[in-house]
Design an enzyme around this catalytic site. Structure first.
Site, mmCIF file in Angstrom:
data_model
loop_
_atom_site.group_PDB
_atom_site.id
_atom_site.type_symbol
_atom_site.label_atom_id
_atom_site.label_comp_id
_atom_site.label_asym_id
_atom_site.label_seq_id
_atom_site.Cartn_x
_atom_site.Cartn_y
_atom_site.Cartn_z
ATOM 1 N N LYS A 66 0.833 -1.208 0.000
ATOM 2 C CA LYS A 66 0.000 0.000 0.000
ATOM 3 C C LYS A 66 0.869 1.261 0.000
ATOM 4 O O LYS A 66 0.624 2.215 -0.754
ATOM 5 C CB LYS A 66 -0.916 -0.018 1.236
ATOM 6 N N CYS A 68 -3.491 10.437 1.481
ATOM 7 C CA CYS A 68 -2.820 9.198 1.052
ATOM 8 C C CYS A 68 -1.468 9.517 0.417
ATOM 9 O O CYS A 68 -0.428 9.290 1.016
ATOM 10 C CB CYS A 68 -3.697 8.431 0.071
HETATM 11 N N1 LIG Z 1 -10.041 8.142 2.064
HETATM 12 C C1 LIG Z 1 -9.354 7.459 1.161
HETATM 13 O O1 LIG Z 1 -9.477 7.699 -0.036
HETATM 14 C C2 LIG Z 1 -8.432 6.333 1.579
HETATM 15 C C3 LIG Z 1 -7.958 5.468 0.592
HETATM 16 C C4 LIG Z 1 -7.157 4.408 0.972
HETATM 17 C C5 LIG Z 1 -6.827 4.251 2.309
HETATM 18 N N2 LIG Z 1 -7.284 5.119 3.255
HETATM 19 C C6 LIG Z 1 -6.917 4.885 4.653
HETATM 20 O O2 LIG Z 1 -8.064 4.425 5.360
HETATM 21 C C7 LIG Z 1 -7.989 4.851 6.722
HETATM 22 C C8 LIG Z 1 -9.246 5.605 7.080
HETATM 23 O O3 LIG Z 1 -9.299 6.762 6.275
HETATM 24 P P1 LIG Z 1 -10.628 7.593 6.071
HETATM 25 O O4 LIG Z 1 -10.369 8.511 4.947
HETATM 26 O O5 LIG Z 1 -11.801 6.701 6.022
HETATM 27 O O6 LIG Z 1 -10.661 8.417 7.468
HETATM 28 P P2 LIG Z 1 -11.834 9.348 8.022
HETATM 29 O O7 LIG Z 1 -11.181 10.367 8.865
HETATM 30 O O8 LIG Z 1 -12.744 9.747 6.916
HETATM 31 O O9 LIG Z 1 -12.693 8.373 8.966
HETATM 32 C C9 LIG Z 1 -12.188 7.774 10.105
HETATM 33 C C10 LIG Z 1 -13.339 7.548 11.072
HETATM 34 O O10 LIG Z 1 -12.822 6.808 12.179
HETATM 35 C C11 LIG Z 1 -13.419 7.311 13.369
HETATM 36 N N3 LIG Z 1 -12.568 6.903 14.488
HETATM 37 C C12 LIG Z 1 -11.386 7.415 14.887
HETATM 38 N N4 LIG Z 1 -10.906 6.718 15.925
HETATM 39 C C13 LIG Z 1 -11.784 5.737 16.183
HETATM 40 C C14 LIG Z 1 -11.839 4.688 17.136
HETATM 41 N N5 LIG Z 1 -10.856 4.489 18.025
HETATM 42 N N6 LIG Z 1 -12.914 3.886 17.128
HETATM 43 C C15 LIG Z 1 -13.914 4.061 16.251
HETATM 44 N N7 LIG Z 1 -13.910 5.032 15.313
HETATM 45 C C16 LIG Z 1 -12.855 5.853 15.286
HETATM 46 C C17 LIG Z 1 -13.520 8.793 13.129
HETATM 47 O O11 LIG Z 1 -14.492 9.386 13.971
HETATM 48 C C18 LIG Z 1 -13.918 8.830 11.653
HETATM 49 O O12 LIG Z 1 -15.329 8.829 11.482
HETATM 50 C C19 LIG Z 1 -6.716 5.686 6.852
HETATM 51 O O13 LIG Z 1 -5.664 4.865 7.272
HETATM 52 C C20 LIG Z 1 -6.468 6.122 5.414
HETATM 53 O O14 LIG Z 1 -5.124 6.411 5.176
HETATM 54 C C21 LIG Z 1 -8.098 6.154 2.916
#
Ligand SMILES: NC(=O)c1ccc[n+]([C@@H]2O[C@H](COP(=O)([O-])OP(=O)(O)OC[C@H]3O[C@@H](n4cnc5c(N)ncnc54)[C@H](O)[C@@H]3O)[C@@H](O)[C@H]2O)c1
Length: 433
Positions: A215, A269
Site C-alpha cells: 500500500k 494518502c
Molecule cells: N479516504 C481514502 O481515499 C483512503 C484510501 C485508501 C486508504 N485510506 C486509509 O483508510 C484509513 C481511514 O481513512 P478515512 O479517509 O476513512 O478516514 P476518516 O477520517 O474519513 O474516517 C475515520 C473515522 O474513524 C473514526 N474513528 C477514529 N478513531 C476511532 C476509534 N478508536 N474507534 C472508532 N472510530 C474511530 C472517526 O471518527 C472517523 O469517522 C486511513 O488509514 C487512510 O489512510 C483512505
C-alpha cells in the site's frame, strides 16, 4: 458464525473508507454494526443519512439501514469479523501515528471470541498489524493469537489495504484487486474467504508486512511520478515553455507516460504515506523524500506566481477555482488548492473570491480574511483573474467564449485553448519564480 453462514461484521471507523465498506458488506447480506467514536456520525447513519460526499453512497446507506442490515453505534458488540478503518495520520515530524489503530484494537479486544477474524484496512507502517496483534494478545491472554502460539490460533488477524479512488469508491471497492496479508497463511485464507463475499476483483494473499508495504509503495510510486511532472512544470516556467505542450509531445514516445502537474499533491494518502516508508528507512529513501519535497515545494511556487499576477493587476477581482485536493470530491485534507487559496486570501483579502461547489462554507482559515465564496457563474461575471486550482468538471466545461478575456493561471491544464495571457504577463513583468 450464524447458521445462514453469513458472518456478522463490525466495521470500526465510519469515514470515507469505513462507511462505504460497511454499506457494501451489508449489501452482500451480512449484518453490519458500524462503530465510531463520533456520536454525530452514528446518529446520521442510523437515520439512513451520510456525512460524507461519495457517488451513490446516500442511496446505498439508506437502503441497507432501512433493511436493518447496517446500524451504527459508539458501543462495541460481538461480531464474527472486525474491519478496522480508522485514521493513520503523521505527526509534525512526519512520524506515523498508529494510536487510532491501537485504540480500535483496545475497543474490540474484550469482545473477541474463538473463530473471529480481525482485519486492519487503515494505511499503516510496516509492522502495525503485528503491533495490533501484540496488543490484543496482551489484553486477552485467554486467546491463542496467530504467530504467538504453536497451536491453531483462536482468532485470525490480517491486513488488507484499500486502494479506492474517491468519487468511485463503491465501484472500486468491489472491482479492484485486493492484497490480503495474513499474520500467518491461515489468517490470510480466513480473510480471503470474507472478502470473496463482496469483492469481484482478484484477491491475492500474502503476509501482513508485504501487504502493508504494498500500500505504501503504491502511493510513493504515484508521488515520485507526480513530482517529476511538477518539477518539469517549474523548469518550464523558468524556460518560458508550456509544460502541457512538452508533456503532450513527450508522451507520444511509446514507453513514456508523464503524469499531469498540479498545484502540489494533497489528500491523506499520496501526501502522507510515502513518509511512512521514509520513517522506516530514512537512510535508504533519498528519492522518496525528495519527491515529497518537490511536491510540497510546488505549492509555494504556485503561491508566488499567483501573487505576482494579482499584484500586477491591483484593480482586478480574483477567483480561485477549487479548494478540494482533487477533482469532484468534497475532501479538503492536505489540499494544495486550499493552501494556495488561503495564502492569497490572507494577502489580498476581499479581492479573493473562492469557488468551491463541494464546500457548504469556507474552511476556518478563511475567517476574517475578507475572502468570500461565490459560484462559478458569479465568478465568470465579476472576476477578471481566474486561478484554476482544482480540475472539477464544473470548471472544465466552461467554454472559451465565457473566459477568453480573463487572465488565467491554470495550474491543472484544464483549459488548453485559453489564450496564453499569463505567460505574456510573466514576460512583461520579467517574472521568474
Ligand atoms: N479516504 C481514502 O481515499 C483512503 C484510501 C485508501 C486508504 N485510506 C486509509 O483508510 C484509513 C481511514 O481513512 P478515512 O479517509 O476513512 O478516514 P476518516 O477520517 O474519513 O474516517 C475515520 C473515522 O474513524 C473514526 N474513528 C477514529 N478513531 C476511532 C476509534 N478508536 N474507534 C472508532 N472510530 C474511530 C472517526 O471518527 C472517523 O469517522 C486511513 O488509514 C487512510 O489512510 C483512505
Amino acid at each position: 458464525m450464524k447458521s445462514d453462514n453469513k458472518p456478522s461484521v463490525c466495521v470500526v471507523g465510519l469515514g470515507y473508507i469505513g462507511l462505504p465498506t460497511a454499506a457494501v458488506i451489508a449489501r452482500a447480506g451480512c449484518k453490519v454494526l458500524g462503530l465510531d467514536v463520533s456520536q454525530k456520525v452514528v446518529d446520521t447513519i442510523n437515520r439512513g443519512e451520510i456525512h460524507i460526499e461519495e457517488v451513490d453512497l446516500d442511496g446505498l446507506v439508506h437502503g441497507v439501514v432501512s433493511r436493518g442490515l447496517l446500524s451504527a453505534s459508539t458501543e462495541v458488540a460481538p461480531a464474527d469479523v472486525f474491519v478496522i478503518a480508522v485514521p493513520t495520520p503523521f505527526d509534525k515530524n512526519h512520524a506515523p501515528d498508529i494510536s487510532y489503530v491501537l485504540a480500535a484494537g483496545k475497543t474490540i479486544a474484550p469482545v473477541l471470541k474463538h473463530g473471529d477474524v480481525v482485519i486492519l484496512e487503515s494505511t499503516s507502517p510496516v509492522g502495525t498489524t503485528e503491533q495490533l496483534r501484540d496488543m490484543i494478545a496482551g489484553m486477552r491472554p485467554d486467546l491463542k493469537v496467530p504467530g504467538l502460539t504453536s497451536e491453531i490460533p483462536d482468532i485470525s488477524i490480517a491486513y488488507c489495504p484499500e486502494r479506492v479512488l474517491p468519487g468511485r469508491i463503491l465501484e472500486e471497492l468491489t472491482n479492484n484487486d485486493r492484497s490480503i496479508g495474513g499474520i500467518t497463511p491461515r489468517c490470510a485464507r480466513k480473510a480471503l474467504a470474507f472478502y470473496k463475499r463482496f469483492v469481484r476483483g482478484e484477491c491475492v494473499t500474502t503476509d501482513a508486512r508485504s501487504a502493508e508495504m504494498t500500500k505504501l509503495v503504491e502511493n510513493a510510486y504515484r508521488d515520485v511520478n507526480i513530482a517529476f511532472a511538477n518539477e518539469l512544470s517549474i523548469v518550464s516556467d523558468k524556460m518560458g515553455l508550456d509544460v502541457w505542450e512538452v508533456i503532450r509531445l513527450a508522451n507520444r514516445h511509446p514507453r513514456v507516460n508523464i503524469l499531469s502537474p498540479g498545484p502540489g499533491v494533497g489528500g491523506h494518502c499520496i501526501a502522507v504515506d510515502p513518509w511512512f516508508i521514509v520513517h522506516g528507512a530514512p537512510e535508504e529513501t533519498p528519492l522518496i523524500r525528495t519527491a515529497r519535497g518537490v511536491n510540497d515545494g510546488k505549492m509555494h511556487h504556485v503561491v508566488a506566481k499567483a501573487e505576482a499576477l494579482v499584484e500586477a493587476h491591483p484593480d482586478a477581482k480574483v477567483a480561485c477555482l477549487g479548494l478540494a485536493f482533487k477533482a469532484n470530491i468534497d475532501d479538503f485534507r492536505e489540499s494544495p488548492a486550499r493552501f494556495v487559496a488561503s495564502r492569497l486570501a490572507r494577502k489580498f483579502g476581499e479581492r479573493i473570491h473562492i469557488v468551491e461547489p463541494y464546500a457548504a462554507e469556507l474552511p476556518i482559515e478563511f475567517t476574517d480574511t475578507g475572502a468570500v465564496q461565490i459560484d462559478i457563474d458569479d465568478a465568470l461575471e465579476t472576476c477578471e483573474i481566474m486561478i484554476v486550482l482544482v480540475d472539477h468538471d464544473v470548471f472544465r466545461v466552461v467554454p472559451l467564449a465565457e473566459r477568453a478575456d480573463k487572465l488565467v493561471y491554470d495550474t491543472r491544464g484544464i483549459w488548453p485553448d485559453q489564450p496564453r495571457v499569463v505567460r505574456e504577463e510573466e514576460a512583461r513583468l520579467k517574472l521568474v519564480v
